[in-house]
Design an enzyme around this catalytic site. Structure first.
Site, mmCIF file in Angstrom:
data_model
loop_
_atom_site.group_PDB
_atom_site.id
_atom_site.type_symbol
_atom_site.label_atom_id
_atom_site.label_comp_id
_atom_site.label_asym_id
_atom_site.label_seq_id
_atom_site.Cartn_x
_atom_site.Cartn_y
_atom_site.Cartn_z
ATOM 1 C CG ASP B 107 52.763 -11.089 13.533
ATOM 2 O OD1 ASP B 107 52.011 -11.589 14.404
ATOM 3 O OD2 ASP B 107 53.641 -11.736 12.952
ATOM 4 C CD GLU B 170 51.705 -17.372 14.491
ATOM 5 O OE1 GLU B 170 51.658 -18.606 14.583
ATOM 6 O OE2 GLU B 170 51.441 -16.765 13.425
#
Lengths: 485, 485
Positions: B107, B170
């Site tokens: 991400d 994250e």
């Protein structure tokens, strides 16, 4: 003129009371004249209210002139400021009568949240008239008109020349009004005294006349990291940079912590020395005032009162300065668990001023003190203290003049009680604008119609039916006693 | 195995370099996998990236299993958390080879403002590959895959068992990852060491291995007026109430001013006593590190550095605690000239922790100190100090183990230089999650691919082409040297 003619006026007010509510206040409340609404439609609604007032005044035989104030600055779309309405009654002033200036405003606060009654439809429940603007300031403005109509219907001659001055930007800082008042001083040349009905009783029980306001100096203090040539400091990650750079937020809270203590004592050297001593006469006056700590606590909703007596509380509201920190700009105000060091942060605080704290002296003391304190930190950051706008000076009227005598007599006549003589802890900028336009020797009096619990800017703003109707009598009686002093 | 087989892998990486950029990194950057985008469409894009990685890994012969993490809490609409990808290569681990865990995340941060290149189309200018996620963390994640492909194309046997673990949250606090790691410890039972490539060189010049992180305890301090029974304190007008009530904001800045001084010294008694003494060995190590105050100042963009030497600056970044105040919630953060006294205000601050400041001890010291200091104010308001979430502990690896030896040998082979041994001042929560899942005796190393000036979370995020290609070699060489320790 025999004073029982006033009874005829009062009787007419009672007879016309439903008309005053239905055809005047209810119609005005429906017009959403929110001056802080910066859309074309929003401003159009304020203009509708200007037109409504103009029609009402003309219907009562006043001559009306509109004063355009130009465009509002920095709005997109460009917005014309609402006109100031100047109305004269009678159309040709009678040289044998004294002239009174009456100020009010026809704009209102936005609806906001939390209403349990409709904000824009006047709703009567248990003798309370709910609706935005009912007490601030459409109710009082229309009460002046009610009084005029009642005099006419009762065929009693209005004993003073009336000069109405109604503006439409009061809730947004009276933008343009100060300039208007300065530029049009000749409008007010015949005025002997002014009356503003735009505040509230100190309590929900007892009428009052208001003769004093605190002033305000508004400051910002900005701590910033000094940019390197051609660079713009950005928020830094506190993990990577924490402990290695001078953090503006750490320094800002240190600086702000030096302004006042938890008990409200001002820590800026020199400020307290500017405050006039409270006289024994004042203490005696404050002791007489109908005000209790119970209702103070109820109004604030918390157990945060510093003082235990009404007298101490009123003295600190009216007669001593205070400092409040309003917020910090440039840091993260969210509830989120963010981790930045911000490069530029600005604290906002204001100093409420009382006699004889002149704005310039306050500015100099605050700036000097914070400058010295920042130097002690030994920081490489910069500290800039700025005053926002011009300070609004404190104001104190003369309660022994004929203007206050008239207000007092009118109150006794309508409410069968001596009014309390009160001050306000807040600042009402237009009072000073009007004082400046009239000159220092002219009297201004604040003569409130509504009660302390009217909730002026909040949800469920209301005006008691009794206050609206008795307020119309009060304002009409004030003319009477001012003429017959 | 002769080490010149690595040269064959490197040659293949050079030959495949345009393919690694065009068919791997460019395609990944185009997928807007922003985990903080809480819309259905936004989350769908993150899922697209999961699928992209799965396809890539399968194409290289790895077995892929997805681990669902359930729904994200408190989102409207309800959003499924992105799957964790666990991939094994070879599909059946070779019992004669050591097993390495490789962590990365797929991400990215939102686009944000200020880009001069397209955020979502990889654009090469002067050897720099611009695009969101190029360096954080798509580039490093794909560099692992590049290395694997190069071994295969060069027909060189991969000398270790690879266990890839890629998550998709994250950038939004690794929601769900800690629980996943705890629940699936058996997945990691064969792992001998772990490598995380999700940080950066200390400079733009020199490669490094990272062996330490500061921890973080995050606190809020809330000052509130005590409600009367059945009442909710509301913002008060500072004109009316200034000087008569205990003001939460005045007290909050006093409390926050007691945390740290302008030079970054922590004022909470007891905190500094928990800090391990910096050893002469550490000082010697820090002196060797290639880092200058010129580049530090350039990165922060301002003249706010507290220390004049690189060594002092690094020591305070890595080896000493710090306190940062991040913002205040509940007051007015705008630039407007507002005048309220707010009834409840909350300050947010964090303490960066180092050995041996255990989270619980820090919490106890901070709470006790602020409690004592608030009592000194003699206020009727309440003061509540809360720790947000669990503290992230500090982490220190063992630079003398075979994991770091492999990282060091790989760096020397690819960059012809000894890597600097660095720490990070920040906290990387997953490092601790992985350490907990592996057990305390297993080694973790942070092996960065990108440079200090990559601008990970900002506009114009980039990864140098050289770092992407040499980084693919570095990661492949790391496997080699870990196997042949």
């Amino acid at each position: 003129m025999p004073s029982d003619m006033l009874d005829q006026v009062f009787t007419k007010i009672d007879q016309l009371s439903q008309h005053f509510i239905t055809d005047r206040l209810a119609k005005a409340v429906e017009i959403q004249s929110v001056s802080s609404d910066l859309t074309i439609e929003g401003r159009h609604k304020v203009d509708q209210m200007t037109a409504f007032l103009e029609t009402q005044l003309k219907g009562l035989g006043a001559t009306v002139k509109r004063y355009p104030l130009g465009n509002q600055q920095d709005t997109h779309p460009v917005l014309k400021l609402p006109d100031v309405i100047i109305a004269k009654y009678p159309a040709t002033p009678d040289p044998n009568k004294r002239t009174i200036l009456i100020y009010g405003h026809y704009d209102v606060q936005p609806e906001g949240k939390g209403w349990t009654h409709p904000a824009w439809r006047l709703t009567e429940v248990n003798g309370k008239l709910y609706g935005r603007g009912s007490t601030d300031d459409k109710g009082p403005v229309l009460a002046w008109l009610n009084a005029l109509e009642a005099y006419q219907e009762a065929e009693v001659d209005v004993p003073v020349n009336l000069l109405f001055c109604f503006e439409g930007m009061e809730e947004t800082g009276s933008v343009g009004f100060s300039k208007f008042a300065q530029k049009n001083k000749e409008l007010f040349s015949k005025v002997e005294a002014a009356c503003i009905s735009d505040n509230y009783w100190l309590t929900s029980r007892k009428p009052c006349l208001t003769y004093g306001l605190r002033g305000i100096n508004y400051f910002t203090i900005t701590i910033a990291q000094k940019p390197l040539p051609g660079r713009t400091p950005v928020p830094l990650h506190s993990g990577i940079y924490g402990g290695t750079v001078h953090e503006p937020m750490t320094e800002l809270v240190i600086m702000l912590s030096k302004l006042a203590d938890s008990k409200g004592n001002i820590l800026v050297p020199g400020i307290n020395g500017l405050v006039d001593n409270v006289t024994s006469e004042e203490i005696a006056q404050y002791q007489k005032i109908d005000f209790s700590m119970e209702e103070f606590n109820k109004t604030i909703g918390s157990d945060a009162a510093i003082y235990t007596t009404a007298q101490d509380t009123l003295t600190h509201r009216w007669r001593y300065p205070s400092i409040t920190i309003h917020g910090i700009n440039g840091a993260d105000p969210s509830e989120k668990q963010t981790t930045a060091i911000y490069p530029t942060v600005t604290g906002k605080f204001s100093v409420r001023t009382v006699p004889t704290m002149e704005g310039k002296a306050v500015k100099a003391l605050v700036e000097h003190y914070l400058d010295q304190e920042f130097k002690k930190l030994g920081s490489k950051n910069t500290c800039k203290v700025e005053q926002l706008g011009d300070p609004a000076p404190y104001w104190v009227g003369n309660t022994k003049d004929s203007n206050f005598a008239a207000g007092s007599a009118a109150t006794k006549r309508v409410y069968s009680t001596e009014p309390d003589l009160t001050r306000e802890g807040g600042s009402i900028g237009v009072t000073l604008d009007i004082q400046n336009a009239l000159g220092p020797e002219k009297s201004i009096m604040l003569l409130p119609v509504g009660r302390s619990d009217d909730g002026a800017h909040g949800p469920d703003e209301k005006l008691d039916r009794e206050n609206y109707i008795k307020g119309s009598k009060l304002l009409g009686a004030y003319w009477w006693y001012f003429a017959n002093h």
